[in-house]
Structures are given as structure tokens and as C-alpha cells.
Enzyme design. Structure first.
Site, short mmCIF file in Angstrom:
data_model
loop_
_atom_site.label_atom_id
_atom_site.label_comp_id
_atom_site.label_asym_id
_atom_site.label_seq_id
_atom_site.Cartn_x
_atom_site.Cartn_y
_atom_site.Cartn_z
N GLN A 97 -11.99 60.02 -30.53
CA GLN A 97 -12.71 58.79 -31.42
C GLN A 97 -12.69 58.18 -31.20
O GLN A 97 -13.81 57.09 -31.35
CB GLN A 97 -11.38 59.48 -32.32
CG GLN A 97 -11.57 58.46 -33.43
CD GLN A 97 -10.59 58.85 -34.75
OE1 GLN A 97 -10.75 58.74 -35.49
NE2 GLN A 97 -10.08 59.77 -34.83
N GLU A 140 -3.64 59.46 -32.17
CA GLU A 140 -3.67 58.01 -33.39
C GLU A 140 -2.06 57.95 -33.66
O GLU A 140 -2.14 57.07 -33.69
CB GLU A 140 -4.34 58.93 -34.24
CG GLU A 140 -4.48 58.37 -35.49
CD GLU A 140 -4.55 57.58 -35.84
OE1 GLU A 140 -4.07 56.14 -36.67
OE2 GLU A 140 -6.32 56.55 -34.96
N ASP A 168 -6.82 54.38 -33.48
CA ASP A 168 -8.07 55.38 -32.61
C ASP A 168 -9.15 55.10 -33.09
O ASP A 168 -10.23 53.38 -33.18
CB ASP A 168 -8.45 56.87 -33.36
CG ASP A 168 -7.54 58.02 -32.17
OD1 ASP A 168 -7.63 57.09 -30.84
OD2 ASP A 168 -7.00 58.65 -32.67
N GLY A 197 1.83 41.25 -50.50
CA GLY A 197 1.65 40.18 -50.99
C GLY A 197 2.31 38.57 -52.28
O GLY A 197 3.29 39.46 -52.64
N GLY A 198 1.01 38.55 -52.05
CA GLY A 198 2.38 36.91 -53.20
C GLY A 198 2.56 37.00 -54.43
O GLY A 198 3.22 36.93 -55.75
#
Length: 422
Positions: A16, A138, A167, A244-245
Site C-alpha cells: 500500500q 499499518e 501506509d 483545538g482552540g
């Protein structure tokens, strides 16, 4: 004109990671020669759904390529390989540690054969360091690159992600490196060795977790819904927190099935309009002015209650209906799209992100389309090659072999599986 027209790639990769890279380059116009052993890439037969046909695992990763079979265990096969090296701009491999060396072709020899060639190499952990000789897949790369430890719910086990970041993510990193090295070779006349380790690629894709790891040296992380504190060490698993923020989470919608969710991000600028809509629906007219939610800091402190209120609104609507409502309020959101949803989605079809192809063995099938849109050189996606389909074509067109030379090589077993010993 195709962006990479005139670039020739000798692709020795399999499975892959490497094929992801070479397929993208082929879609951008490179002439990719898939160099296979006589028995073929192992994925041709893996997870096969149509008898005696190349599997979807293979066909979805090897479009727009030409296939040549070469037996590298013969002197004649090795000479074909050498001749191809002289005719290519890039050579790619993702063999296990030391395999190409044992064939007699370390990078130093390849560079000597063609000083201009760029060599791309994918390894699980790279060619240096204590893990260099270990094998990787993977999920091993996800485990060792930091993805699994930060994916899942706080009290549950670590999880792999459905996206193939070990992959396919590594293949994307290699494509960037190869194009940069090719640009330099055009200026200097000298190629170079480009290596991407799967573990390294996963670490790069997890960079916001390294951000949070270091922030924990100085204090807790207010955007996390799970408890955090200074000096706690590893960044925690936090379910579907945005990380996140701005606060974000997945909210269950009507009718309550396994994919009836919508992901909602509550930005500072949209809270007032969102709170007024929630308040009107839940008979809470003062929600927009409630001090518990008045600022982003307060919403972080009380986010469990905030998500509960949004969840009560969501149970009145399907994920598509709620997406329409929230988009009208300018609230960033997106329904959790299943594979079935995406397969039939009008937006996906409009952007050619699910294309139908015909294959001589398996008939009609679908592939994910080209995600990189070039305005002056749109990708034309063609089916994957049958095993060895272009062997003679490549020998004649690329190497200039005549019929006698090809016949001699065939009789010497340069392109076929050696006979079994009695």
C-alpha cells in the site's frame, strides 16, 4: 499537458504505502512502470472478491501504471533492471531491510549506474536506529508513531484510526520528497536517496499531540473534556474532543443509528446565534445570556452541560437536517459520513472523488478519485494493469530491445517464475 509528463518511474513497491505514492504521481502524468516479480504484487490475490481477478486492494492502488514482470534471481533479469535504471528518473522500493542489497543493488550501486536517478525508499522505521531491522505494518506504525495512544475514549483501550495514516500517509510523504529531489536533480544533475519511515510519517501527522504534550509541562489543557494537569506526562485520549482552540464534539442525531452523528465546532463568533436557536427549541429563552456559557472560558468549564443541550437539539433532527440548520447559523459542522453515505454523495460525485472504471477481469468497479486538483492538467484515471501486461511494450519502447533479444531473454527465464526443482 500533464504536470509530470516525461518523468519515468521504476516502481518496485508493493502492498500500500509505495503504490499510493506512485499512483498519485501516475495520475499527475508520470510514466510509472510497475516492476513486479513473476508471481506479481502479493495484493493482487489478497482479499479477493471476484474469483481469478485482481483484488480491489491491488486495483485501487495501481491505476495508470504499466506492469512488467522480471525475475531478479536470474542474471538476465538483473540486466533488464540495470537497463531500466538507466532509462528512469526515479526508482522506488519498499522491501524489507537489506532485500535490495542482497540482490546486489544497494543505493551506492544504483547511483553509480545512473547518477541522475532519485531513489525513494519506504521502511517501517528507517535505515538507522535501534528499530531499523524491525518489520512494520499499518497498525504497528500507528502504535509506535503516537496515533493509537491518543485515539479513543479516556478509560478505554487505544484505537487505530480507519484512515491509513501509516501506509497511505507515508506514501504521501514520499511523493513530496521525490518531487523535491527530482527538482534538485534537474538543477544539479545528481539524484539522491529519499527515505520515509512509516513511524516518522505517523509522528508528523500527530504533531498537534506533541503540541499538547509540551503544553502539559506548564499546566492543564482547558479545551480537553477529560481532566489534565501540569506534569501529567502523556497527552490523554479524549474521545471526540476537537483538540483545538475551539470546542468541538460528535453529537448523536435522530434516528440514533451508529453513524447518525454530526460533528459540531462551537466558535466564539457563533455561540450567540446557536444559543438562541437552542433556547427557542428547548424553551430556554435566556440561554444566550446565561453566564455559565457567556465566554469561551466558561463554555470550556461547563462543556459537558453545553454538549448535553446541543445533543437535545440534535435528537429532533437527522444529521443532514441539522447540518442545514447549523450552516444557516454559520456553525462549522459536518455529518459523520459512512462509506455508504460517501459512495452516494452528490458532492463526492461532482468532484470526481468516486470514479467508475472497467477491468478486463472484474468488470465495472469504483476507485477513489484524484484528491489533488490541478487546474491546467486534470487527472485522467485509468485502470490498473494486469500482471505483466506491458512487459514487451516496455522492453521495446523504453529499452529498444528487438524481437530476438526479447526471445532470448524469455528463454533464459528473465520474466517468468523459475521451474520447481524435482
Amino acid at each position: 499537458m500533464e504536470a509530470l509528463k516525461g518523468v519515468r518511474i521504476l516502481d518496485m513497491t508493493h502492498v500500500q504505502a509505495g503504490p499510493t505514492c506512485s499512483q498519485l504521481l501516475a495520475w499527475m502524468g508520470a510514466d510509472v512502470i510497475k516492476f513486479e516479480p513473476p508471481q506479481g504484487d502479493a495484493t493482487r490475490g489478497q482479499l479477493r472478491d471476484v474469483p481469478n481477478a485482481d483484488s480491489l486492494y491491488f486495483t485501487m492502488l495501481n491505476c495508470n501504471k504499466r506492469s512488467i514482470t522480471v525475475n531478479m534471481k536470474t542474471a538476465e533479469g538483473k540486466q533488464v533492471f540495470v537497463d531500466l535504471l538507466k532509462s528512469c528518473d526515479i526508482v522506488m522500493e519498499n522491501f524489507g531491510p537489506g532485500v535490495l542489497d542482497r540482490f546486489g543493488f544497494p543505493w551506492e550501486k544504483i547511483h553509480a549506474i545512473n547518477p541522475r536517478i532519485v531513489m525513494g525508499s519506504i521502511k517501517g522505521f528507517g535505515s538507522s536506529g535501534p528499530y531499523a531491522d524491525f518489520k512494520a505494518y499499518e497498525n504497528v506504525a500507528q502504535a509506535m508513531g503516537g496515533a493509537m495512544s491518543t485515539t479513543g475514549v479516556p478509560e478505554g483501550p487505544p484505537y487505530v484510526t480507519g484512515a491509513q495514516i501509516g501506509d497511505s500517509g507515508t506514501g504521501l510523504h514520499l511523493a513530496i520528497g521525490l518531487l523535491a529531489a527530482l527538482r534538485q536533480a534537474e538543477r544539479t544533475g545528481l539524484g539522491q536517496y529519499v527515505e520515509v519511515a512509516m513511524m516518522d510519517g505517523v509522528m508528523n501527522l500527530c504533531r498537534v499531540k506533541w503540541r499538547d504534550h509540551q503544553r502539559l509541562w506548564h499546566g492543564g489543557l482547558s479545551e480537553y473534556s477529560v481532566p489534565t494537569h501540569k506534569g501529567m506526562g502523556a497527552a490523554p485520549r479524549a474521545g471526540n474532543d476537537s483538540g483545538g482552540g475551539q470546542l468541538g464534539n460528535a453529537i448523536h442525531c435522530k434516528p440514533g443509528g451508529p453513524n447518525d452523528y454530526i460533528y459540531v465546532v462551537v466558535q466564539e463568533a457563533v455561540w450567540d446565534a446557536l444559543a438562541k436557536r437552542i433556547g427557542a427549541e428547548l424553551d430556554m429563552p435566556d440561554l444566550a445570556t446565561d453566564p455559565k456559557f457567556a465566554t469561551i472560558g466558561e463554555r470550556r468549564n461547563n462543556q459537558a452541560q453545553m454538549w448535553q443541550l446541543i445533543g437535545e437539539l440534535a435528537l429532533k433532527y437527522s444529521k443532514r437536517e441539522l447540518m442545514q440548520i447549523l450552516n444557516e447559523l454559520d456553525v462549522p459542522c459536518g455529518p459523520i459520513m459512512s462509506t455508504e453515505d460517501l459512495f452516494n454523495d452528490a458532492h463526492v460525485k461532482l468532484r470526481d472523488m468516486m470514479v467508475e472504471l472497467d477491468h478486463p477481469q472484474r468488470g465495472r468497479w469504483h476507485n477513489v478519485g484524484m484528491p489533488i486538483k490541478l487546474s491546467a492538467s486534470a487527472a485522467k484515471i485509468e485502470r490498473s494493469p494486469l500482471l505483466g501486461e506491458h512487459t514487451e511494450e516496455v522492453l521495446r519502447q523504453v529499452l529498444g530491445y528487438d524481437d530476438a533479444r526479447i526471445a532470448s531473454l524469455k528463454s533464459a527465464g528473465a520474466f517468468s517464475v523459475p521451474p520447481r526443482k524435482a
